[in-house]
Design a protein around this motif. Structure first.
Motif, short mmCIF file in Angstrom:
data_model
loop_
_atom_site.label_atom_id
_atom_site.label_comp_id
_atom_site.label_asym_id
_atom_site.label_seq_id
_atom_site.Cartn_x
_atom_site.Cartn_y
_atom_site.Cartn_z
N GLN A 153 0.80 -1.06 0.04
CA GLN A 153 -0.03 -0.11 -0.02
C GLN A 153 0.99 1.38 0.14
O GLN A 153 0.28 2.28 -0.08
CB GLN A 153 -0.87 -0.08 1.09
CG GLN A 153 -1.99 -1.09 1.16
CD GLN A 153 -3.11 -0.64 0.24
OE1 GLN A 153 -3.27 0.55 -0.42
NE2 GLN A 153 -3.97 -1.73 -0.08
N PHE A 154 2.21 1.21 0.16
CA PHE A 154 3.00 2.35 0.22
C PHE A 154 2.82 3.07 -1.22
O PHE A 154 3.03 2.39 -2.27
CB PHE A 154 4.39 1.94 0.55
CG PHE A 154 5.14 3.32 1.09
CD1 PHE A 154 5.21 3.65 2.45
CD2 PHE A 154 5.91 4.11 -0.05
CE1 PHE A 154 5.82 4.97 2.70
CE2 PHE A 154 6.71 5.14 0.37
CZ PHE A 154 6.53 5.49 1.70
N PRO A 155 2.72 4.46 -1.21
CA PRO A 155 2.85 5.02 -2.57
C PRO A 155 4.34 4.97 -3.19
O PRO A 155 5.17 6.03 -3.09
CB PRO A 155 2.54 6.53 -2.09
CG PRO A 155 2.56 6.71 -0.80
CD PRO A 155 2.51 5.20 -0.26
N LEU A 156 4.44 3.99 -3.97
CA LEU A 156 6.11 3.82 -4.13
C LEU A 156 6.84 4.87 -4.99
O LEU A 156 7.74 5.19 -5.13
CB LEU A 156 6.12 2.29 -5.06
CG LEU A 156 5.70 1.29 -4.24
CD1 LEU A 156 5.71 -0.11 -5.01
CD2 LEU A 156 6.60 0.95 -2.99
N GLY A 240 0.28 -4.09 10.72
CA GLY A 240 0.19 -4.28 9.19
C GLY A 240 0.60 -5.78 8.69
O GLY A 240 0.60 -6.69 9.20
N ASP A 241 1.01 -5.58 7.53
CA ASP A 241 1.14 -6.88 6.62
C ASP A 241 2.62 -7.26 6.77
O ASP A 241 3.51 -6.37 6.93
CB ASP A 241 0.49 -6.79 5.52
CG ASP A 241 0.03 -7.90 4.72
OD1 ASP A 241 0.30 -8.96 5.21
OD2 ASP A 241 -0.90 -7.94 3.87
N LEU A 268 -6.07 -5.95 20.19
CA LEU A 268 -5.14 -6.11 19.13
C LEU A 268 -5.79 -6.40 17.65
O LEU A 268 -6.44 -7.50 17.71
CB LEU A 268 -4.05 -7.11 19.44
CG LEU A 268 -2.49 -6.95 18.53
CD1 LEU A 268 -1.60 -7.52 19.22
CD2 LEU A 268 -2.76 -7.86 17.35
N HIS A 269 -5.30 -5.57 16.70
CA HIS A 269 -6.19 -5.57 15.43
C HIS A 269 -5.01 -5.76 14.30
O HIS A 269 -4.06 -5.23 14.09
CB HIS A 269 -6.87 -4.28 15.25
CG HIS A 269 -8.23 -4.34 15.73
ND1 HIS A 269 -9.37 -3.65 15.29
CD2 HIS A 269 -8.69 -4.46 17.06
CE1 HIS A 269 -10.35 -3.49 16.22
NE2 HIS A 269 -9.63 -4.02 17.27
N ASP A 270 -5.16 -6.94 13.72
CA ASP A 270 -4.55 -7.35 12.68
C ASP A 270 -4.96 -7.01 11.29
O ASP A 270 -5.87 -7.62 10.92
CB ASP A 270 -4.23 -8.96 12.80
CG ASP A 270 -3.00 -9.42 11.83
OD1 ASP A 270 -3.20 -8.89 10.50
OD2 ASP A 270 -2.20 -10.37 12.14
N PRO A 272 -4.63 -6.89 7.93
CA PRO A 272 -4.50 -7.97 6.86
C PRO A 272 -5.53 -9.04 7.07
O PRO A 272 -6.59 -9.34 6.27
CB PRO A 272 -3.20 -8.51 6.50
CG PRO A 272 -2.51 -8.34 7.86
CD PRO A 272 -2.98 -7.02 8.70
N ALA A 273 -5.80 -9.47 8.35
CA ALA A 273 -6.90 -10.36 8.91
C ALA A 273 -8.10 -9.68 8.82
O ALA A 273 -9.30 -10.62 8.76
CB ALA A 273 -6.68 -11.14 10.08
N GLU A 274 -8.18 -8.41 8.75
CA GLU A 274 -9.54 -7.86 8.86
C GLU A 274 -9.77 -7.01 7.63
O GLU A 274 -10.56 -6.11 7.56
CB GLU A 274 -9.57 -6.63 10.06
CG GLU A 274 -9.37 -7.29 11.43
CD GLU A 274 -9.25 -6.05 12.48
OE1 GLU A 274 -9.58 -5.12 12.18
OE2 GLU A 274 -9.15 -6.60 13.66
N GLY A 275 -9.11 -7.47 6.42
CA GLY A 275 -9.48 -7.09 5.13
C GLY A 275 -8.86 -5.76 4.89
O GLY A 275 -9.09 -5.32 3.65
N LEU A 276 -7.71 -5.69 5.38
CA LEU A 276 -6.86 -4.20 5.15
C LEU A 276 -5.44 -4.80 4.89
O LEU A 276 -4.63 -4.88 5.87
CB LEU A 276 -7.11 -3.05 6.15
CG LEU A 276 -8.12 -2.35 6.22
CD1 LEU A 276 -8.13 -1.33 7.33
CD2 LEU A 276 -8.47 -1.59 4.98
N ALA A 277 -5.19 -5.37 3.49
CA ALA A 277 -4.01 -6.07 3.18
C ALA A 277 -3.07 -4.78 2.72
O ALA A 277 -3.27 -4.06 2.26
CB ALA A 277 -4.12 -7.29 2.50
N GLY A 278 -1.77 -5.48 2.90
CA GLY A 278 -0.70 -4.78 2.03
C GLY A 278 0.06 -3.63 2.66
O GLY A 278 1.10 -2.99 2.16
#
Length: 304
Positions: A153-156, A240-241, A268-270, A272-278
């Motif tokens: 998700q980083f703006p490369l 994050g991921d 604690l919220h992971d 990518p496991a909650e649908g926000l990957a990358g």
């Protein structure tokens, strides 16, 4: 986008101490071409270890207390202002939702100023190489080869814009940093702290030292958790991921899990496991940063 009404904005400094330097040689230097020599005597008394804070109060304020943003190591409060690709950062995102926001530059960072070393700050600062954030913040396995993790998700295209905001990081200044952060919490009063990386350590330490003044903590991939037991306040941890790809981050993530397990009101919220990957380490700067901010806002509404 709807116009934002700001009732007040400004900055102030808090904290600091006096320190003395002796025994350094005196030199004559030319500060500007053509100017007379300047006698540079570095011996004497200094005021050091203050904290720079800027704040903005919307009209109206609809949230129950001020919101403080604390950045990570080798960074400044700029990481909350604007994303590398030019979008509004979390400072404005939360300001638009009725929070009185405070963004600080930690001791020895950015506009908080510096001090002579090794006499006052105990050692020379660390600097980030061009490849360090790419590889250490889990953007990808190789900056030299331009390889990013799949779906990152980083703006490369704006990686160098992120590098431009990195600053020197001193070591051995933790006591000064915590003292200044506590001075800020005491000045602002009851507050919520959103802290990233190294800032998470100081947010926990501040909550442990002044539990009556910290209403909630939001920790974005914290690198530490203070030195005492967490008081009975709600704590949100976000990760994050791509953590499994880096042994150092596996260790840091395990420490976060252990902290959450022993802290009664921690969640604690992971992502990518909650649908926000990358996502990598810079959750508030990546392309889906608004979606992560919305998760934080929802959690705060449920827990304050």
């Amino acid at each position: 986008m709807k116009p934002l009404c700001i009732a007040e904005m400004g900055h102030f400094f808090v904290g600091g101490r006096r320190a003395r330097v002796a025994g350094r040689p005196v030199a004559e230097i030319q500060l500007v071409p053509g100017s007379p020599p300047y006698r540079a005597d570095m011996n004497g008394e200094y005021l050091v270890a203050s904290l720079y804070v800027e704040h903005a109060r919307p009209e109206p304020v609809t949230r129950p207390c001020p919101l403080l943003f604390w950045h990570g190591g080798g960074l400044t409060g700029a990481c909350w202002d604007t994303t590398p690709d030019g979008r509004e950062g979390w400072k404005l995102w939360f300001l638009r939702r009725g929070w009185h926001v405070h963004v600080s530059d930690a001791v020895e960072r950015g506009r908080s100023g510096y001090a002579p070393f090794p006499e006052i700050f105990p050692g020379a600062p660390l600097h980030r190489r061009v490849n360090d954030p790419w590889e250490q913040f889990r953007i990808g396995p190789s900056h030299a080869e331009g390889r990013a993790h799949p779906g990152h998700q980083f703006p490369l295209d704006h990686y160098e814009d992120f590098l431009r905001q990195c600053v020197p990081r001193f070591v051995g200044t933790d006591a000064d940093m915590l003292a200044a952060y506590l001075a800020l919490v005491e000045r602002v009063g009851p507050c919520v702290i959103i802290a990233h990386s190294q800032g998470g350590h100081f947010a926990c330490a501040a909550a442990q030292a002044a539990p009556d003044l910290v209403r909630a903590l939001v920790l974005l991939e914290p690198s530490g958790f203070g030195a005492g037991a967490m008081p009975d306040i709600p704590v949100l941890l976000l990760y994050g991921d791509h953590i499994a790809r880096d042994p150092r981050w596996v260790t840091l993530r395990a420490a976060g899990g252990a902290f959450a397990a022993r802290t009664p009101r921690a969640a604690l919220h992971d992502l990518p496991a909650e649908g926000l990957a990358g996502n990598g380490h810079m959750l508030m700067l990546e392309r889906n940063s608004d979606a992560i901010a919305a998760r934080v806002q929802g959690w705060l509404e449920s827990n304050l």
